[in-house]
Design a protein around this motif. Structure first.
Motif, short mmCIF file in Angstrom:
data_model
loop_
_atom_site.label_atom_id
_atom_site.label_comp_id
_atom_site.label_asym_id
_atom_site.label_seq_id
_atom_site.Cartn_x
_atom_site.Cartn_y
_atom_site.Cartn_z
N PRO A 55 69.29 -13.13 85.33
CA PRO A 55 69.02 -14.00 84.19
C PRO A 55 69.33 -15.47 84.45
O PRO A 55 68.87 -16.34 83.71
CB PRO A 55 69.93 -13.43 83.09
CG PRO A 55 71.01 -12.71 83.82
CD PRO A 55 70.38 -12.17 85.07
N TYR B 1 63.11 -17.76 86.18
CA TYR B 1 63.08 -17.05 84.90
C TYR B 1 63.26 -18.02 83.74
O TYR B 1 62.58 -17.92 82.71
CB TYR B 1 64.15 -15.97 84.85
CG TYR B 1 64.30 -15.35 83.48
CD1 TYR B 1 63.23 -14.68 82.88
CD2 TYR B 1 65.49 -15.45 82.76
CE1 TYR B 1 63.35 -14.12 81.60
CE2 TYR B 1 65.61 -14.89 81.49
CZ TYR B 1 64.54 -14.24 80.91
OH TYR B 1 64.66 -13.70 79.66
N ALA B 2 64.17 -18.98 83.90
CA ALA B 2 64.39 -19.97 82.84
C ALA B 2 63.10 -20.71 82.52
O ALA B 2 62.76 -20.93 81.35
CB ALA B 2 65.49 -20.95 83.26
N LEU C 146 60.62 -18.27 80.82
CA LEU C 146 61.05 -17.99 79.45
C LEU C 146 60.77 -19.19 78.55
O LEU C 146 60.29 -19.02 77.42
CB LEU C 146 62.54 -17.66 79.44
CG LEU C 146 63.15 -17.41 78.05
CD1 LEU C 146 62.52 -16.19 77.39
CD2 LEU C 146 64.67 -17.25 78.16
N TYR D 283 65.48 -10.86 75.13
CA TYR D 283 66.38 -10.86 76.28
C TYR D 283 65.80 -9.85 77.28
O TYR D 283 64.84 -9.13 76.95
CB TYR D 283 67.81 -10.55 75.87
CG TYR D 283 68.11 -9.13 75.47
CD1 TYR D 283 68.94 -8.33 76.24
CD2 TYR D 283 67.59 -8.59 74.30
CE1 TYR D 283 69.23 -7.02 75.87
CE2 TYR D 283 67.88 -7.29 73.92
CZ TYR D 283 68.70 -6.51 74.71
OH TYR D 283 68.97 -5.22 74.34
N GLN E 54 69.79 -16.18 76.22
CA GLN E 54 69.73 -16.83 77.52
C GLN E 54 71.04 -17.58 77.80
O GLN E 54 71.56 -17.54 78.91
CB GLN E 54 68.53 -17.80 77.58
CG GLN E 54 68.42 -18.64 78.84
CD GLN E 54 68.10 -17.85 80.11
OE1 GLN E 54 68.29 -16.65 80.17
NE2 GLN E 54 67.65 -18.55 81.13
N LEU F 251 70.44 -22.46 80.10
CA LEU F 251 69.94 -22.78 78.76
C LEU F 251 69.21 -24.12 78.79
O LEU F 251 68.11 -24.24 78.25
CB LEU F 251 71.09 -22.82 77.75
CG LEU F 251 70.71 -23.34 76.35
CD1 LEU F 251 69.67 -22.45 75.68
CD2 LEU F 251 71.97 -23.44 75.47
N THR G 43 65.90 -23.80 80.53
CA THR G 43 64.93 -23.16 79.64
C THR G 43 64.39 -24.16 78.63
O THR G 43 63.17 -24.22 78.37
CB THR G 43 65.57 -21.96 78.92
OG1 THR G 43 66.10 -21.06 79.89
CG2 THR G 43 64.55 -21.24 78.05
#
Length: 299
Positions: free
Chosen positions: A116, A121-122, A125, A200, A233, A242, A245
């Motif tokens: 994560p 991924y950030a 997302l 999530y 996140q 965070l 993202t």
């Protein structure tokens, strides 16, 4: 439903003839028990069995959500469930491409299949959330989806805090933090957007390259605070991811109001409230005990 055979027999009542030979069970969800099975052609199916009557009552609302978000997310190649069977005791749909980023082991421990805190991924997302949040409250209302105004969002949290405080002993530190948060005008949203509510890695599907291919479990989706889709996140990956993202989110057209990051953290810190409400819904003594320990950890 206590066994896989029971679930497969239930599916047969609804015209789905499936095999238990390669069936798997996912117990990660609080609202549904999920069984993965195949039909005679080898096609995989997802069978969702509600854990409680109140979950069944929310199925119609989730149908409206899926109809609304499916074409919007499809523009980015992200799929959502297409329910072929919908009854109070069973939901069934063809499995979406990809695999969840998080499952539970037989012992109930988290089993991560992705990181994560991965910057890729950030970014993915953030883009996904920007697309989802682009759905306007007006579009959602027309589709029959619940719409909460900013004032309603804040009042709902006041009501939830009051209900939990009445039902449980809450530590003075936690109660004080919640009150300060509820009174802090800087972190509450200026506008509400279409949200998933529990986004999530257990509800996000990935291909082998890490591309997001689908999003599951829209049970709690509604127009609400955008921060509710960012809090997990922060909880899983911390402040830096965070912010990464949010950067991708803003670059993809998402609106980042000044208190959004702070609100995402507040919502993560408020997760004991959500679990306490869940415990009040289930009425299970183990759930109440777990909630009580979260709310008053020094007792």
């Amino acid at each position: 439903m206590s066994t896989i055979d029971d679930v497969i027999a239930l599916a047969a009542v609804h015209g789905l003839h499936l095999s238990a030979r390669d069936a798997t069970v996912n117990e990660a969800g609080l609202d549904y028990r999920v069984v993965m099975v195949s039909d005679a052609s080898g096609r995989r199916w997802v069978l969702r069995v509600p854990r409680r009557a109140d979950v069944s009552e929310g199925m119609a609302a989730e149908t409206h959500v899926l109809d609304l978000v499916a074409p919007v997310l499809a523009e980015d190649g992200v799929a959502v469930p297409d329910w072929q069977v919908r009854s109070p005791e069973l939901i069934a749909y063809p499995a979406l491409p990809g695999a969840p980023g998080l499952t539970l082991t037989d012992a109930g421990e988290p089993d991560w299949h992705m990181d994560p805190a991965d910057p890729d991924y950030a970014e993915r997302l953030g883009r996904l959330l920007a697309r989802l949040h682009s759905i306007t409250p007006e579009q959602a209302e027309t589709a029959g989806v619940e719409v909460r105004t900013p004032a309603r969002v804040r009042q709902a949290w006041r009501d939830d805090v009051a209900r939990v405080s009445e039902a449980f002993t809450v530590s003075s530190a936690l109660a004080g933090a919640w009150q300060a948060w509820l009174e802090d005008d800087t972190c509450w949203p200026e506008q509400t957007v279409m949200t998933h509510g529990e986004i999530y890695p257990a509800h996000v599907l990935f291909d082998e390259e890490g591309t997001i291919t689908g999003v599951l479990d829209w049970t709690t989706a509604r127009v609400d605070d955008p921060a509710r889709d960012l809090s997990a996140q922060y909880g899983a990956a911390g402040e830096e991811m965070l912010q990464a993202t949010l950067t991708a989110y803003e670059q993809a057209g998402g609106h980042v109001h000044p208190g959004l990051a702070a609100q995402a953290k507040h919502l993560w810190d408020a997760s004991p409230i959500g679990y306490a409400l869940y415990a009040l819904t289930t009425g299970a003594e183990t759930d109440r005990a777990a909630a009580a320990a979260m709310l008053n950890p020094d007792a």
